[in-house]
Every structure is written in C-alpha cells, then in structure tokens.
Design a protein around this motif. Structure first.
Motif, PDB file in Angstrom:
ATOM      1  N   GLU A 116      31.507  42.874  40.803  1.00  0.00           N
ATOM      2  CA  GLU A 116      30.468  43.856  41.118  1.00  0.00           C
ATOM      3  C   GLU A 116      30.726  44.597  42.419  1.00  0.00           C
ATOM      4  OE1 GLU A 116      26.635  42.014  41.007  1.00  0.00           O
ATOM      5  OE2 GLU A 116      26.873  41.372  38.937  1.00  0.00           O
ATOM      6  N   ASN A 117      31.460  43.994  43.344  1.00  0.00           N
ATOM      7  CA  ASN A 117      31.678  44.633  44.645  1.00  0.00           C
ATOM      8  C   ASN A 117      32.864  45.598  44.647  1.00  0.00           C
ATOM      9  OD1 ASN A 117      33.630  42.603  44.509  1.00  0.00           O
ATOM     10  ND2 ASN A 117      33.554  42.158  46.696  1.00  0.00           N
ATOM     11  N   ILE A 118      33.230  46.091  43.464  1.00  0.00           N
ATOM     12  CA  ILE A 118      34.317  47.076  43.399  1.00  0.00           C
ATOM     13  C   ILE A 118      33.809  48.409  43.960  1.00  0.00           C
ATOM     14  CG2 ILE A 118      33.802  47.775  41.033  1.00  0.00           C
ATOM     15  CD1 ILE A 118      36.891  48.063  40.674  1.00  0.00           C
ATOM     16  N   SER A 119      34.622  49.043  44.776  1.00  0.00           N
ATOM     17  CA  SER A 119      34.213  50.326  45.346  1.00  0.00           C
ATOM     18  C   SER A 119      35.029  51.483  44.772  1.00  0.00           C
ATOM     19  CB  SER A 119      34.340  50.307  46.874  1.00  0.00           C
ATOM     20  OG  SER A 119      35.670  50.066  47.261  1.00  0.00           O
ATOM     21  N   LYS A 120      36.159  51.165  44.100  1.00  0.00           N
ATOM     22  CA  LYS A 120      36.986  52.230  43.541  1.00  0.00           C
ATOM     23  C   LYS A 120      37.858  51.664  42.429  1.00  0.00           C
ATOM     24  CE  LYS A 120      40.105  55.915  45.030  1.00  0.00           C
ATOM     25  NZ  LYS A 120      40.739  56.545  46.186  1.00  0.00           N
TER      26      LYS A 120
ATOM     27  N   PHE B  59      47.271  51.133  37.874  1.00  0.00           N
ATOM     28  CA  PHE B  59      45.928  51.487  38.316  1.00  0.00           C
ATOM     29  C   PHE B  59      45.716  51.078  39.766  1.00  0.00           C
ATOM     30  CE2 PHE B  59      45.463  47.203  36.626  1.00  0.00           C
ATOM     31  CZ  PHE B  59      44.580  46.571  37.492  1.00  0.00           C
ATOM     32  N   LEU B  60      44.731  51.701  40.380  1.00  0.00           N
ATOM     33  CA  LEU B  60      44.365  51.461  41.763  1.00  0.00           C
ATOM     34  C   LEU B  60      42.947  50.917  41.769  1.00  0.00           C
ATOM     35  CD1 LEU B  60      44.756  53.890  44.724  1.00  0.00           C
ATOM     36  CD2 LEU B  60      42.486  53.188  44.052  1.00  0.00           C
ATOM     37  N   PHE B  61      42.690  49.936  42.630  1.00  0.00           N
ATOM     38  CA  PHE B  61      41.312  49.485  42.796  1.00  0.00           C
ATOM     39  C   PHE B  61      41.088  49.074  44.234  1.00  0.00           C
ATOM     40  CE2 PHE B  61      43.479  45.492  42.151  1.00  0.00           C
ATOM     41  CZ  PHE B  61      42.757  44.561  42.882  1.00  0.00           C
TER      42      PHE B  61
ATOM     43  N   MET C 170      37.884  45.778  51.579  1.00  0.00           N
ATOM     44  CA  MET C 170      39.300  45.442  51.392  1.00  0.00           C
ATOM     45  C   MET C 170      40.091  46.745  51.217  1.00  0.00           C
ATOM     46  SD  MET C 170      39.544  42.027  51.212  1.00  0.00           S
ATOM     47  CE  MET C 170      40.835  41.478  50.133  1.00  0.00           C
ATOM     48  N   PRO C 171      41.386  46.727  51.515  1.00  0.00           N
ATOM     49  CA  PRO C 171      42.199  47.934  51.303  1.00  0.00           C
ATOM     50  C   PRO C 171      42.426  48.196  49.813  1.00  0.00           C
ATOM     51  CG  PRO C 171      43.562  46.113  52.042  1.00  0.00           C
ATOM     52  CD  PRO C 171      42.142  45.629  52.095  1.00  0.00           C
ATOM     53  N   GLU C 172      42.807  49.431  49.501  1.00  0.00           N
ATOM     54  CA  GLU C 172      43.125  49.778  48.113  1.00  0.00           C
ATOM     55  C   GLU C 172      44.410  49.060  47.692  1.00  0.00           C
ATOM     56  OE1 GLU C 172      43.422  54.038  47.893  1.00  0.00           O
ATOM     57  OE2 GLU C 172      41.254  54.302  48.052  1.00  0.00           O
ATOM     58  N   ILE C 173      44.425  48.611  46.435  1.00  0.00           N
ATOM     59  CA  ILE C 173      45.584  47.913  45.882  1.00  0.00           C
ATOM     60  C   ILE C 173      46.003  48.636  44.610  1.00  0.00           C
ATOM     61  CG2 ILE C 173      46.382  45.752  44.836  1.00  0.00           C
ATOM     62  CD1 ILE C 173      44.344  44.313  46.657  1.00  0.00           C
ATOM     63  N   VAL C 174      47.296  48.884  44.471  1.00  0.00           N
ATOM     64  CA  VAL C 174      47.832  49.486  43.250  1.00  0.00           C
ATOM     65  C   VAL C 174      48.583  48.401  42.488  1.00  0.00           C
ATOM     66  CG1 VAL C 174      49.360  51.242  42.283  1.00  0.00           C
ATOM     67  CG2 VAL C 174      48.045  51.749  44.354  1.00  0.00           C
ATOM     68  N   LEU C 175      48.193  48.212  41.221  1.00  0.00           N
ATOM     69  CA  LEU C 175      48.875  47.254  40.348  1.00  0.00           C
ATOM     70  C   LEU C 175      49.599  47.999  39.241  1.00  0.00           C
ATOM     71  CD1 LEU C 175      46.275  44.354  39.891  1.00  0.00           C
ATOM     72  CD2 LEU C 175      48.410  44.299  41.149  1.00  0.00           C
ATOM     73  N   LYS C 176      50.805  47.536  38.935  1.00  0.00           N
ATOM     74  CA  LYS C 176      51.627  48.151  37.895  1.00  0.00           C
ATOM     75  C   LYS C 176      52.059  47.064  36.921  1.00  0.00           C
ATOM     76  CE  LYS C 176      56.027  50.725  37.542  1.00  0.00           C
ATOM     77  NZ  LYS C 176      55.651  51.593  36.485  1.00  0.00           N
TER      78      LYS C 176
ATOM     79  N   ILE D 150      40.331  36.289  41.007  1.00  0.00           N
ATOM     80  CA  ILE D 150      40.972  35.986  39.723  1.00  0.00           C
ATOM     81  C   ILE D 150      40.034  35.190  38.815  1.00  0.00           C
ATOM     82  CG2 ILE D 150      43.346  36.228  40.552  1.00  0.00           C
ATOM     83  CD1 ILE D 150      43.606  33.181  40.502  1.00  0.00           C
ATOM     84  N   GLU D 151      39.148  34.372  39.404  1.00  0.00           N
ATOM     85  CA  GLU D 151      38.147  33.680  38.584  1.00  0.00           C
ATOM     86  C   GLU D 151      37.200  34.681  37.942  1.00  0.00           C
ATOM     87  OE1 GLU D 151      36.209  30.677  40.967  1.00  0.00           O
ATOM     88  OE2 GLU D 151      38.034  29.468  41.084  1.00  0.00           O
ATOM     89  N   THR D 152      36.789  35.703  38.685  1.00  0.00           N
ATOM     90  CA  THR D 152      35.909  36.741  38.149  1.00  0.00           C
ATOM     91  C   THR D 152      36.602  37.495  37.024  1.00  0.00           C
ATOM     92  OG1 THR D 152      34.757  37.001  40.247  1.00  0.00           O
ATOM     93  CG2 THR D 152      34.595  38.837  38.702  1.00  0.00           C
ATOM     94  N   LEU D 153      37.863  37.882  37.230  1.00  0.00           N
ATOM     95  CA  LEU D 153      38.601  38.569  36.172  1.00  0.00           C
ATOM     96  C   LEU D 153      38.661  37.713  34.909  1.00  0.00           C
ATOM     97  CD1 LEU D 153      41.734  40.079  38.009  1.00  0.00           C
ATOM     98  CD2 LEU D 153      39.629  41.251  37.399  1.00  0.00           C
ATOM     99  N   ALA D 154      39.045  36.455  35.061  1.00  0.00           N
ATOM    100  CA  ALA D 154      39.209  35.570  33.904  1.00  0.00           C
ATOM    101  C   ALA D 154      37.901  35.338  33.157  1.00  0.00           C
ATOM    102  CB  ALA D 154      39.813  34.233  34.336  1.00  0.00           C
ATOM    103  N   THR D 155      36.832  35.058  33.898  1.00  0.00           N
ATOM    104  CA  THR D 155      35.554  34.769  33.243  1.00  0.00           C
ATOM    105  C   THR D 155      34.918  36.017  32.633  1.00  0.00           C
ATOM    106  OG1 THR D 155      34.391  34.901  35.355  1.00  0.00           O
ATOM    107  CG2 THR D 155      35.059  32.708  34.619  1.00  0.00           C
ATOM    108  N   SER D 156      35.365  37.195  33.024  1.00  0.00           N
ATOM    109  CA  SER D 156      34.858  38.436  32.447  1.00  0.00           C
ATOM    110  C   SER D 156      35.532  38.799  31.121  1.00  0.00           C
ATOM    111  CB  SER D 156      35.041  39.595  33.424  1.00  0.00           C
ATOM    112  OG  SER D 156      34.321  39.364  34.614  1.00  0.00           O
ATOM    113  N   ILE D 157      36.695  38.223  30.843  1.00  0.00           N
ATOM    114  CA  ILE D 157      37.452  38.604  29.649  1.00  0.00           C
ATOM    115  C   ILE D 157      36.676  38.389  28.353  1.00  0.00           C
ATOM    116  CG2 ILE D 157      39.527  38.097  28.265  1.00  0.00           C
ATOM    117  CD1 ILE D 157      41.006  37.629  30.951  1.00  0.00           C
TER     118      ILE D 157
END
Length: 131
Positions: A33-37, A46-48, A53-59, A120-127
């Motif tokens: 929920e605390n995503i800002s971008k 994608f970038l988030f 926290m600083p922006e992170i780009v994942l490929k 990573i727990e939030t990502l996994a439990t959201s799947i």
C-alpha cells in the motif's frame, strides 16, 4: 544477503502463475500500500518506489517456464535479484516462493533487511488474490 518469503499455495497451475509473473505490468497489483510510484518502462522492465525509499528499476533477467522467473536491478548502485520459484503440487495447484539475493556491505544489509523482508512477503501473499 539472501532472504525468502513464506511459501504461498495458490489454486492455479504453475503455468498460470508463471504467465502472471512474466508480465511485468502485473507487479503493480502485488505492490504494498505504501507504493508511491509504478511505471512500466518496457515489456520486460518496470520502475517502482515505496514512500521514503529511492526509485528501483527491475528488469526481467531470466524466465524458465513454468518454474522460475528472475528480475534483477537495472542500473543504479545496488545489485540484486528477485527470484520467483513456482512448483506445481497438483492439478491447478502450485506453491510460489520469492527470494531476494543481493551483495551489500554489512551496514547496508542491516538497514534494508527488515524492509526487504516485509516487501517480498507482501508481494508473495498478494499473488493468490491478484491472479
């Protein structure tokens, strides 16, 4: 530093879960929920940013259907990978576990261990709800 999410059981086939995670646009549905971008930069990138926290780009670095997908840092000062491991347990049932691997100095590792573990727990439990 190696961190793992809990194993999550999903009422979907391994291929369905793989297809969902292989589409980088779907990661927006998994974010806390605390995503800002969140911004898709291409079909495999994608970038988030999370608040404070600083922006992170994942490929997308590796995709082995239907069992493994690896996202890695694309640029920036930190080198790490987010790996999704998918195991089919029965017809239309599978387990997913996310792991985070990064090479950080001890001070940085101490600072980011808690937030990354929660992330990573939030990502996994959201799947299960997102697919």
């Amino acid at each position: 530093m190696n961190l793992e999410s809990p194993k999550i059981s999903i009422d979907k086939s391994a291929q369905d879960v793989f297809d969902f995670l292989a589409n980088v646009e779907n990661f927006e549905k998994l974010m806390p929920e605390n995503i800002s971008k969140f911004e898709v930069l291409g079909e495999d990138k994608f970038l988030f940013a999370l608040k404070g926290m600083p922006e992170i780009v994942l490929k997308k670095k590796e995709a082995i259907a239907p069992n493994k997908i690896v996202l890695g840092a694309a640029g920036g000062k930190l080198d790490f990978a987010l790996e999704g491991n998918i195991t089919e347990t029965a017809d239309n049932k599978s387990d997913v576990q996310l792991s985070f691997n990064g090479d950080f100095n001890p001070m940085m590792a101490m600072m980011i261990k808690g937030p990354i573990t929660k992330f990573i727990e939030t990502l996994a439990t959201s799947i299960p709800n997102a697919i």
